[in-house]
Write an enzyme that holds these catalytic residues in place. Structure first.
Site, PDB file in Angstrom:
ATOM      1  N   CYS A  16       0.863  -1.179   0.000  1.00  0.00           N
ATOM      2  CA  CYS A  16       0.000   0.000   0.000  1.00  0.00           C
ATOM      3  C   CYS A  16       0.905   1.237   0.000  1.00  0.00           C
ATOM      4  CB  CYS A  16      -0.994  -0.019   1.161  1.00  0.00           C
ATOM      5  SG  CYS A  16      -0.314   0.279   2.809  1.00  0.00           S
ATOM      6  N   ASN A  19       2.289   1.614   4.364  1.00  0.00           N
ATOM      7  CA  ASN A  19       2.539   0.374   5.104  1.00  0.00           C
ATOM      8  C   ASN A  19       2.200   0.499   6.586  1.00  0.00           C
ATOM      9  OD1 ASN A  19       5.334  -1.848   5.807  1.00  0.00           O
ATOM     10  ND2 ASN A  19       3.261  -2.416   5.268  1.00  0.00           N
ATOM     11  N   CYS A  21      -1.573   0.829   7.271  1.00  0.00           N
ATOM     12  CA  CYS A  21      -3.010   0.523   7.348  1.00  0.00           C
ATOM     13  C   CYS A  21      -3.364  -0.710   6.521  1.00  0.00           C
ATOM     14  CB  CYS A  21      -3.857   1.709   6.864  1.00  0.00           C
ATOM     15  SG  CYS A  21      -3.777   3.175   7.910  1.00  0.00           S
ATOM     16  N   ARG A  22      -3.519  -0.533   5.218  1.00  0.00           N
ATOM     17  CA  ARG A  22      -4.037  -1.606   4.374  1.00  0.00           C
ATOM     18  C   ARG A  22      -3.102  -2.796   4.267  1.00  0.00           C
ATOM     19  NH1 ARG A  22      -5.324   1.888  -0.801  1.00  0.00           N
ATOM     20  NH2 ARG A  22      -3.401   2.838  -0.040  1.00  0.00           N
ATOM     21  N   SER A  23      -1.824  -2.565   3.973  1.00  0.00           N
ATOM     22  CA  SER A  23      -0.937  -3.721   3.775  1.00  0.00           C
ATOM     23  C   SER A  23      -0.639  -4.480   5.066  1.00  0.00           C
ATOM     24  CB  SER A  23       0.343  -3.324   3.023  1.00  0.00           C
ATOM     25  OG  SER A  23       1.053  -2.313   3.673  1.00  0.00           O
ATOM     26  N   ASP A 131      -8.576   3.206   1.280  1.00  0.00           N
ATOM     27  CA  ASP A 131      -7.598   3.624   2.290  1.00  0.00           C
ATOM     28  C   ASP A 131      -8.351   4.265   3.451  1.00  0.00           C
ATOM     29  OD1 ASP A 131      -5.515   4.628   3.800  1.00  0.00           O
ATOM     30  OD2 ASP A 131      -4.483   5.547   2.101  1.00  0.00           O
TER      31      ASP A 131
END
Length: 163
Positions: A16, A19, A21-23, A131
């Site tokens: 993401c 690095n 939140c999402r990943s 996001d």
């Protein structure tokens, strides 16, 4: 996905922007799903940007993962590097911007397949994982739902019974 189902130990990198939140949520969901399935895999996450190198995941991401029974507090942000294109079989980007940024640094002879995370879900191809960073806390729940579905799709793909 890959036609080569003979991968003994798949190596998957979730990507993401920062690095945090999402990943890391995707990495946490995948670690839990692969462990439940008894599949040995190398799983990691990275960001295209360098703002959060060495930082723990966002506190809201950690809280959502914890709510789902997964601890991501030990993960630390890192930036995508050229070696990742050789060290991983599959790099899954959270959105089109991350995919574009990864393609820009991808070496011509890279061996990793590069795709969007949601390309693994029927009817979601081409979509990005939202996001949640600038939104409300409920955005983290929606992000978890997406990355958890991606994790389930990966387990199904790499399950010994799927070959």
């Amino acid at each position: 996905m890959r036609n080569d189902r003979a991968i003994a130990k798949p190596a998957i990198l979730f990507l993401c922007l920062g690095n945090i939140c999402r990943s890391p949520l995707a990495e946490g969901a995948a670690r839990a799903a692969f462990a439940r399935a008894g599949i040995d895999a190398t799983l990691d996450s990275a960001g295209t940007g360098d703002w959060h190198i060495g930082h723990a995941p966002d506190a809201r991401a950690q809280a959502e993962a914890r709510r789902r029974g997964v601890d991501i507090s030990a993960l630390r942000g890192r930036q995508l590097r050229r070696a990742d294109f050789y060290d991983f079989d599959l790099i899954l980007a959270a959105d089109a911007s991350n995919l574009r940024d990864a393609r820009a640094i991808r070496p011509p002879d890279a061996t990793a397949e590069l795709r969007l995370m949601l390309d693994l879900l029927p009817g979601r191809g081409g979509e990005g994982v939202t996001d949640p960073y600038y939104g409300e806390d409920d955005g983290f729940a929606a992000t978890w739902d997406d990355v958890d579905a991606v994790a389930a799709a990966l387990v199904a793909e790499f399950s010994p019974s799927s070959g």
